[in-house]
Scaffold this motif. Structure first.
Motif, PDB file in Angstrom:
ATOM      1  N   LEU A  73       3.491  14.442  -5.339  1.00  0.00           N
ATOM      2  CA  LEU A  73       2.615  14.903  -4.274  1.00  0.00           C
ATOM      3  C   LEU A  73       3.188  14.471  -2.923  1.00  0.00           C
ATOM      4  CD1 LEU A  73      -0.943  13.983  -5.649  1.00  0.00           C
ATOM      5  CD2 LEU A  73       0.158  16.232  -5.660  1.00  0.00           C
ATOM      6  N   PRO A  74       2.921  15.220  -1.858  1.00  0.00           N
ATOM      7  CA  PRO A  74       3.362  14.785  -0.535  1.00  0.00           C
ATOM      8  C   PRO A  74       2.684  13.474  -0.143  1.00  0.00           C
ATOM      9  CG  PRO A  74       2.615  17.082  -0.495  1.00  0.00           C
ATOM     10  CD  PRO A  74       2.212  16.520  -1.818  1.00  0.00           C
ATOM     11  N   VAL A  75       3.406  12.659   0.601  1.00  0.00           N
ATOM     12  CA  VAL A  75       2.889  11.369   1.064  1.00  0.00           C
ATOM     13  C   VAL A  75       2.927  11.318   2.590  1.00  0.00           C
ATOM     14  CG1 VAL A  75       3.241   8.868   1.088  1.00  0.00           C
ATOM     15  CG2 VAL A  75       3.659  10.171  -1.021  1.00  0.00           C
ATOM     16  N   LEU A  76       1.797  10.942   3.180  1.00  0.00           N
ATOM     17  CA  LEU A  76       1.738  10.604   4.592  1.00  0.00           C
ATOM     18  C   LEU A  76       1.610   9.090   4.664  1.00  0.00           C
ATOM     19  CD1 LEU A  76       1.444  11.189   7.615  1.00  0.00           C
ATOM     20  CD2 LEU A  76      -0.985  11.647   7.233  1.00  0.00           C
ATOM     21  N   ALA A  77       2.606   8.419   5.227  1.00  0.00           N
ATOM     22  CA  ALA A  77       2.650   6.956   5.248  1.00  0.00           C
ATOM     23  C   ALA A  77       2.355   6.438   6.651  1.00  0.00           C
ATOM     24  CB  ALA A  77       4.026   6.466   4.800  1.00  0.00           C
ATOM     25  N   VAL A  78       1.455   5.447   6.713  1.00  0.00           N
ATOM     26  CA  VAL A  78       1.108   4.821   7.989  1.00  0.00           C
ATOM     27  C   VAL A  78       1.214   3.307   7.808  1.00  0.00           C
ATOM     28  CG1 VAL A  78      -0.574   4.651   9.857  1.00  0.00           C
ATOM     29  CG2 VAL A  78      -0.505   6.727   8.432  1.00  0.00           C
TER      30      VAL A  78
ATOM     31  N   SER B 277       0.832  -1.209   0.000  1.00  0.00           N
ATOM     32  CA  SER B 277       0.000   0.000   0.000  1.00  0.00           C
ATOM     33  C   SER B 277       0.859   1.248   0.000  1.00  0.00           C
ATOM     34  CB  SER B 277      -0.934   0.006   1.217  1.00  0.00           C
ATOM     35  OG  SER B 277      -1.890  -1.022   1.133  1.00  0.00           O
ATOM     36  N   LEU B 278       1.947   1.220   0.781  1.00  0.00           N
ATOM     37  CA  LEU B 278       2.835   2.376   0.827  1.00  0.00           C
ATOM     38  C   LEU B 278       3.518   2.590  -0.520  1.00  0.00           C
ATOM     39  CD1 LEU B 278       2.173   2.165   3.822  1.00  0.00           C
ATOM     40  CD2 LEU B 278       4.598   2.533   4.328  1.00  0.00           C
ATOM     41  N   ASP B 279       4.004   1.506  -1.134  1.00  0.00           N
ATOM     42  CA  ASP B 279       4.660   1.634  -2.433  1.00  0.00           C
ATOM     43  C   ASP B 279       3.681   2.093  -3.508  1.00  0.00           C
ATOM     44  OD1 ASP B 279       6.992   0.847  -1.264  1.00  0.00           O
ATOM     45  OD2 ASP B 279       7.246  -0.985  -2.415  1.00  0.00           O
ATOM     46  N   THR B 280       2.463   1.565  -3.462  1.00  0.00           N
ATOM     47  CA  THR B 280       1.441   2.007  -4.422  1.00  0.00           C
ATOM     48  C   THR B 280       1.180   3.489  -4.256  1.00  0.00           C
ATOM     49  OG1 THR B 280       0.398  -0.180  -4.395  1.00  0.00           O
ATOM     50  CG2 THR B 280      -0.927   1.642  -5.221  1.00  0.00           C
ATOM     51  N   GLY B 281       1.025   3.932  -3.009  1.00  0.00           N
ATOM     52  CA  GLY B 281       0.772   5.350  -2.760  1.00  0.00           C
ATOM     53  C   GLY B 281       1.910   6.244  -3.212  1.00  0.00           C
ATOM     54  N   LYS B 282       3.146   5.794  -3.006  1.00  0.00           N
ATOM     55  CA  LYS B 282       4.294   6.591  -3.424  1.00  0.00           C
ATOM     56  C   LYS B 282       4.376   6.663  -4.945  1.00  0.00           C
ATOM     57  CE  LYS B 282       8.011   5.508  -0.819  1.00  0.00           C
ATOM     58  NZ  LYS B 282       8.859   4.575  -0.026  1.00  0.00           N
ATOM     59  N   GLY B 283       4.069   5.531  -5.606  1.00  0.00           N
ATOM     60  CA  GLY B 283       4.043   5.540  -7.070  1.00  0.00           C
ATOM     61  C   GLY B 283       2.964   6.465  -7.603  1.00  0.00           C
ATOM     62  N   ILE B 284       1.794   6.441  -6.979  1.00  0.00           N
ATOM     63  CA  ILE B 284       0.695   7.329  -7.378  1.00  0.00           C
ATOM     64  C   ILE B 284       1.087   8.782  -7.167  1.00  0.00           C
ATOM     65  CG2 ILE B 284      -1.642   8.069  -6.744  1.00  0.00           C
ATOM     66  CD1 ILE B 284      -2.248   5.087  -6.164  1.00  0.00           C
ATOM     67  N   ALA B 285       1.708   9.077  -6.035  1.00  0.00           N
ATOM     68  CA  ALA B 285       2.140  10.452  -5.744  1.00  0.00           C
ATOM     69  C   ALA B 285       3.065  10.977  -6.828  1.00  0.00           C
ATOM     70  CB  ALA B 285       2.844  10.491  -4.388  1.00  0.00           C
ATOM     71  N   PHE B 286       3.916  10.093  -7.333  1.00  0.00           N
ATOM     72  CA  PHE B 286       4.851  10.488  -8.388  1.00  0.00           C
ATOM     73  C   PHE B 286       4.143  10.678  -9.715  1.00  0.00           C
ATOM     74  CE2 PHE B 286       7.849   9.615 -11.797  1.00  0.00           C
ATOM     75  CZ  PHE B 286       8.942  10.396 -11.447  1.00  0.00           C
ATOM     76  N   LEU B 287       3.358   9.697 -10.124  1.00  0.00           N
ATOM     77  CA  LEU B 287       2.759   9.731 -11.460  1.00  0.00           C
ATOM     78  C   LEU B 287       1.646  10.762 -11.567  1.00  0.00           C
ATOM     79  CD1 LEU B 287       3.212   8.356 -14.149  1.00  0.00           C
ATOM     80  CD2 LEU B 287       1.502   6.647 -13.525  1.00  0.00           C
ATOM     81  N   ALA B 288       1.072  11.149 -10.441  1.00  0.00           N
ATOM     82  CA  ALA B 288       0.001  12.144 -10.470  1.00  0.00           C
ATOM     83  C   ALA B 288       0.486  13.498 -10.989  1.00  0.00           C
ATOM     84  CB  ALA B 288      -0.605  12.304  -9.080  1.00  0.00           C
ATOM     85  N   VAL B 289       1.795  13.760 -10.885  1.00  0.00           N
ATOM     86  CA  VAL B 289       2.312  15.066 -11.302  1.00  0.00           C
ATOM     87  C   VAL B 289       3.397  14.943 -12.366  1.00  0.00           C
ATOM     88  CG1 VAL B 289       1.709  16.214  -9.146  1.00  0.00           C
ATOM     89  CG2 VAL B 289       3.947  15.106  -9.357  1.00  0.00           C
ATOM     90  N   ASN B 290       3.537  13.753 -12.946  1.00  0.00           N
ATOM     91  CA  ASN B 290       4.532  13.548 -14.005  1.00  0.00           C
ATOM     92  C   ASN B 290       3.883  12.848 -15.195  1.00  0.00           C
ATOM     93  OD1 ASN B 290       7.278  14.383 -12.829  1.00  0.00           O
ATOM     94  ND2 ASN B 290       6.468  13.068 -11.212  1.00  0.00           N
TER      95      ASN B 290
END
Length: 376
Positions: free
Chosen positions: A130-135, A99-112
């Motif tokens: 995009l900024p990521v808050l990871a839990v 989930s964390l890796d998916t979110g980080k990938g999304i954060a990147f691709l959302a603005v590239n």
């Protein structure tokens, strides 16, 4: 002695720290894309708990609950489309490492723009996300502590990480109490992954004084806590230890990278969608057995942390640990056949060349294939 160390990660670590999700989210943006898997955060109540905190802090949200155990580039693309369409200005990733890796990938691709595989292979570069808050809710990948996002391309079956400082989480909330709902088989797998991250980084040719200090501490913490927790200990101090070992493991591989063990496992879980920690356990005795001659002093230090006496009994300690954790499957149990070994070997050198080069012994393709064969 010369080295450079840079890792801009903001860690909020401790029992009960999940209570500050809303506060930390509000500091990052006004509309979150919540990235999680399909069930575990719902069953534990954490998802509802996080949503309530967002609402209490005036943060709106969109739920993207499609993260799979081995994240796909296509899933990341769908998540990025959702984030753009819904006007999300930050990512809240809740769950295991996937989930964390998916979110980080999304954060990147959302603005590239373009295909994320081009960035993974270095054909394109960007320093924005995009900024990521990871839990994290599993103490394994350490994704909360680095700028890596591992994903698999379903067209090529290449499993490789996007590496970018922009996806280091803006904040990571590591609450050891969130880890306590994991089933034993999951705990064994992710805990072994955490241990191996620290071992890999310590052995790496690109290790340096700070990563070696942290990696050895990560190995010590995991060795003291993992089996005890797997066998049913309720000691909260052990959960603290294993959670910290996981986070340290993520941090050290950010700087020192991984070596042949992870380099050889990624093709396995890319091809067969195997559980990553179990793939590591199948390979580890044979990878390390062929590696001790390359760094006997380091294997001696690792052996002592695992209860051994020197480099000569390190693999005995690893085998004993694997047995106690119930991680005794071979690659064949994960669907790998003799006919797959050529593909695995070729893919290993395709997707993991830097990791293979960082290993204490630089294996030839023939040696890699033989290790895969022994691991069946």
């Amino acid at each position: 002695m010369e080295f450079q160390y840079y890792l801009p990660v903001n860690l909020v670590f401790g029992r009960g720290k999940a209570d500050v999700i809303g506060e930390r989210a509000a500091a990052l943006g006004t509309r979150a894309l919540i990235v999680t898997g399909g069930s575990s955060t719902r069953k534990s109540g954490l998802l509802d708990r996080a949503i309530k905190q967002l609402e209490n802090h005036g943060v709106s949200y969109v739920l993207f609950d499609k993260a799979e155990p081995n994240p796909l580039t296509t899933t990341v693309w769908k998540g990025a489309e959702t984030a753009r369409r819904e006007g999300c200005d930050f990512i809240l990733s809740i769950g295991g490492g996937s989930s964390l890796d998916t979110g980080k990938g999304i954060a990147f691709l959302a603005v590239n723009e373009g295909d994320i595989s081009d960035y993974i292979y270095g054909k394109k570069k960007s320093d924005k996300a995009l900024p990521v808050l990871a839990v994290p809710t599993t103490c394994g990948t350490g994704s909360e502590g680095n700028g890596f996002a591992v994903m698999t391309n379903p067209d090529t079956l290449d499993k490789k990480s996007l590496r970018c400082s922009a996806i280091v989480p803006a904040c990571s909330i590591v609450d050891p109490q969130l880890m306590m709902t994991m089933p034993g088989n999951i705990l064994a797998s992710v805990g072994f992954d955490a241990l191996c991250h620290n071992i890999d980084a310590y052995l790496s040719a690109t290790s340096q004084p700070l990563t070696e200090l942290m990696a050895l501490e990560g190995v010590r913490l995991a060795a003291e806590s993992l089996v005890s927790l797997y066998e049913g200990s309720k000691d909260l101090n052990h959960w603290d230890q294993l959670s910290l070992a996981s986070t340290l493991g993520g941090m050290v591989i950010n700087t020192a990278g991984v070596t042949a063990l992870h380099g050889m496992e990624h093709p396995v879980s890319g091809l067969k969608d195997a559980v990553h920690g179990r793939g590591l356990a199948a390979l580890a005795p044979y990878v390390f057995e062929a590696s001790i001659k390359g760094a006997p002093h380091k294997f001696s230090a690792l052996s002592r942390l695992l209860g051994g006496k020197g480099e000569w009994d390190f693999t005995d300690q690893i085998r004993s640990l694997i047995t106690r954790l119930g991680l005794t499957e071979g690659l064949k149990d994960m669907g790998v056949e003799e006919s797959d070994l050529n593909w695995l070997t070729e893919n290993c050198f395709k997707v993991s060349a830097p990791s293979m080069a960082n290993h204490p012994v630089v294996f030839t393709p023939e040696e890699v294939k033989e290790i895969y064969r022994k691991s069946l």
